[in-house]
Design a protein around this motif. Sequence first.
Motif, PDB file in Angstrom:
ATOM      1  N   MET A 118       1.095  -1.075   0.245  1.00  0.00           N
ATOM      2  CA  MET A 118      -0.206   0.069   0.185  1.00  0.00           C
ATOM      3  C   MET A 118       1.268   1.365   0.161  1.00  0.00           C
ATOM      4  O   MET A 118       1.787   1.255   1.293  1.00  0.00           O
ATOM      5  N   ASN A 119       0.868   2.431  -0.750  1.00  0.00           N
ATOM      6  CA  ASN A 119       1.004   3.001  -0.975  1.00  0.00           C
ATOM      7  C   ASN A 119       1.006   4.155  -0.258  1.00  0.00           C
ATOM      8  O   ASN A 119      -0.386   4.701   0.800  1.00  0.00           O
ATOM      9  N   GLN A 120       1.793   5.291   0.191  1.00  0.00           N
ATOM     10  CA  GLN A 120       1.712   6.558   1.452  1.00  0.00           C
ATOM     11  C   GLN A 120       0.224   7.391   1.294  1.00  0.00           C
ATOM     12  O   GLN A 120      -0.428   7.419   1.719  1.00  0.00           O
ATOM     13  N   GLY A 121       0.108   7.570  -0.296  1.00  0.00           N
ATOM     14  CA  GLY A 121      -1.594   8.867  -0.278  1.00  0.00           C
ATOM     15  C   GLY A 121      -2.371   7.658   0.209  1.00  0.00           C
ATOM     16  O   GLY A 121      -3.009   8.293   0.378  1.00  0.00           O
ATOM     17  N   VAL A 122      -2.862   6.136  -0.133  1.00  0.00           N
ATOM     18  CA  VAL A 122      -3.959   5.343   0.247  1.00  0.00           C
ATOM     19  C   VAL A 122      -3.679   5.483   1.373  1.00  0.00           C
ATOM     20  O   VAL A 122      -4.569   4.983   1.664  1.00  0.00           O
ATOM     21  N   THR A 123      -2.517   5.092   2.502  1.00  0.00           N
ATOM     22  CA  THR A 123      -2.399   4.712   3.658  1.00  0.00           C
ATOM     23  C   THR A 123      -2.962   6.408   4.334  1.00  0.00           C
ATOM     24  O   THR A 123      -3.853   6.360   5.429  1.00  0.00           O
ATOM     25  N   LEU A 124      -2.522   7.522   3.618  1.00  0.00           N
ATOM     26  CA  LEU A 124      -2.599   8.474   4.777  1.00  0.00           C
ATOM     27  C   LEU A 124      -4.723   8.956   4.403  1.00  0.00           C
ATOM     28  O   LEU A 124      -4.763   9.517   5.465  1.00  0.00           O
ATOM     29  N   LEU A 125      -5.122   8.256   3.615  1.00  0.00           N
ATOM     30  CA  LEU A 125      -6.510   8.380   2.858  1.00  0.00           C
ATOM     31  C   LEU A 125      -6.846   7.854   3.898  1.00  0.00           C
ATOM     32  O   LEU A 125      -8.035   8.195   4.610  1.00  0.00           O
ATOM     33  N   ARG A 126      -6.370   6.235   4.202  1.00  0.00           N
ATOM     34  CA  ARG A 126      -7.140   5.511   4.685  1.00  0.00           C
ATOM     35  C   ARG A 126      -6.731   5.964   6.577  1.00  0.00           C
ATOM     36  O   ARG A 126      -7.576   5.818   7.309  1.00  0.00           O
ATOM     37  N   VAL A 127      -5.749   6.923   7.025  1.00  0.00           N
ATOM     38  CA  VAL A 127      -5.647   7.127   8.540  1.00  0.00           C
ATOM     39  C   VAL A 127      -6.774   8.669   8.668  1.00  0.00           C
ATOM     40  O   VAL A 127      -7.247   8.443   9.670  1.00  0.00           O
ATOM     41  N   LEU A 155      -1.456   4.534  11.608  1.00  0.00           N
ATOM     42  CA  LEU A 155      -0.710   5.697  11.467  1.00  0.00           C
ATOM     43  C   LEU A 155       1.216   4.733  11.827  1.00  0.00           C
ATOM     44  O   LEU A 155       1.980   5.626  10.878  1.00  0.00           O
ATOM     45  N   ASN A 156       1.386   4.024  12.019  1.00  0.00           N
ATOM     46  CA  ASN A 156       2.588   3.348  12.374  1.00  0.00           C
ATOM     47  C   ASN A 156       2.842   3.119  10.683  1.00  0.00           C
ATOM     48  O   ASN A 156       4.404   2.844  10.410  1.00  0.00           O
ATOM     49  N   HIS A 157       1.437   2.268  10.482  1.00  0.00           N
ATOM     50  CA  HIS A 157       1.783   1.710   8.924  1.00  0.00           C
ATOM     51  C   HIS A 157       2.539   3.180   8.288  1.00  0.00           C
ATOM     52  O   HIS A 157       3.311   3.227   7.347  1.00  0.00           O
ATOM     53  N   TYR A 158       2.201   4.789   8.157  1.00  0.00           N
ATOM     54  CA  TYR A 158       2.005   5.807   7.332  1.00  0.00           C
ATOM     55  C   TYR A 158       3.584   5.487   7.545  1.00  0.00           C
ATOM     56  O   TYR A 158       4.499   6.113   6.560  1.00  0.00           O
ATOM     57  N   GLN A 159       3.653   5.739   8.861  1.00  0.00           N
ATOM     58  CA  GLN A 159       4.967   6.489   8.880  1.00  0.00           C
ATOM     59  C   GLN A 159       6.264   5.177   8.671  1.00  0.00           C
ATOM     60  O   GLN A 159       7.280   5.648   8.126  1.00  0.00           O
ATOM     61  N   THR A 160       6.101   4.248   8.875  1.00  0.00           N
ATOM     62  CA  THR A 160       6.478   3.309   8.159  1.00  0.00           C
ATOM     63  C   THR A 160       7.340   3.183   7.269  1.00  0.00           C
ATOM     64  O   THR A 160       8.312   2.938   6.401  1.00  0.00           O
ATOM     65  N   CYS A 161       6.177   3.726   6.292  1.00  0.00           N
ATOM     66  CA  CYS A 161       6.478   3.561   4.569  1.00  0.00           C
ATOM     67  C   CYS A 161       7.021   5.464   3.718  1.00  0.00           C
ATOM     68  O   CYS A 161       8.115   5.070   3.534  1.00  0.00           O
ATOM     69  N   LYS A 162       6.947   5.791   4.947  1.00  0.00           N
ATOM     70  CA  LYS A 162       7.134   7.480   5.281  1.00  0.00           C
ATOM     71  C   LYS A 162       9.127   7.134   4.948  1.00  0.00           C
ATOM     72  O   LYS A 162       9.566   7.783   4.472  1.00  0.00           O
ATOM     73  N   SER A 163       8.962   6.318   5.745  1.00  0.00           N
ATOM     74  CA  SER A 163      10.565   6.967   6.337  1.00  0.00           C
ATOM     75  C   SER A 163      11.951   5.422   5.421  1.00  0.00           C
ATOM     76  O   SER A 163      12.747   5.327   5.511  1.00  0.00           O
ATOM     77  N   GLU A 164      10.503   4.406   4.947  1.00  0.00           N
ATOM     78  CA  GLU A 164      11.749   3.567   4.183  1.00  0.00           C
ATOM     79  C   GLU A 164      11.826   3.767   2.311  1.00  0.00           C
ATOM     80  O   GLU A 164      12.603   3.942   1.424  1.00  0.00           O
ATOM     81  N   SER A 165      10.611   5.106   2.213  1.00  0.00           N
ATOM     82  CA  SER A 165      11.307   6.440   0.986  1.00  0.00           C
ATOM     83  C   SER A 165      11.970   7.264   1.037  1.00  0.00           C
ATOM     84  O   SER A 165      12.877   7.139   2.032  1.00  0.00           O
TER      85      SER A 165
END
Length: 53
Positions: A1-10, A43-53
């Motif tokens: 799941m990409n950051q944009g999708v995760t942010l919408l889900r957040v 939020l944890n998933h989003y933060q992980t995605c963000k730190s990996e990019s």
Amino acid sequence: MNQGVTLLRVERARRKLYQVQKKYGFLTHPKVIEQSKKLDELLNHYQTCKSES
């Protein structure tokens, strides 16, 4: 799941948390806690995605 999708889900989960808290009125109500945990996971998933990019 990409950051944009995760942010919408957040954002959806955050809005739902506000609605559930307003409905049940107590931060300790099981439904409020359940939704809060879902938001935390996203939020944890989003933060992980963000730190990996």
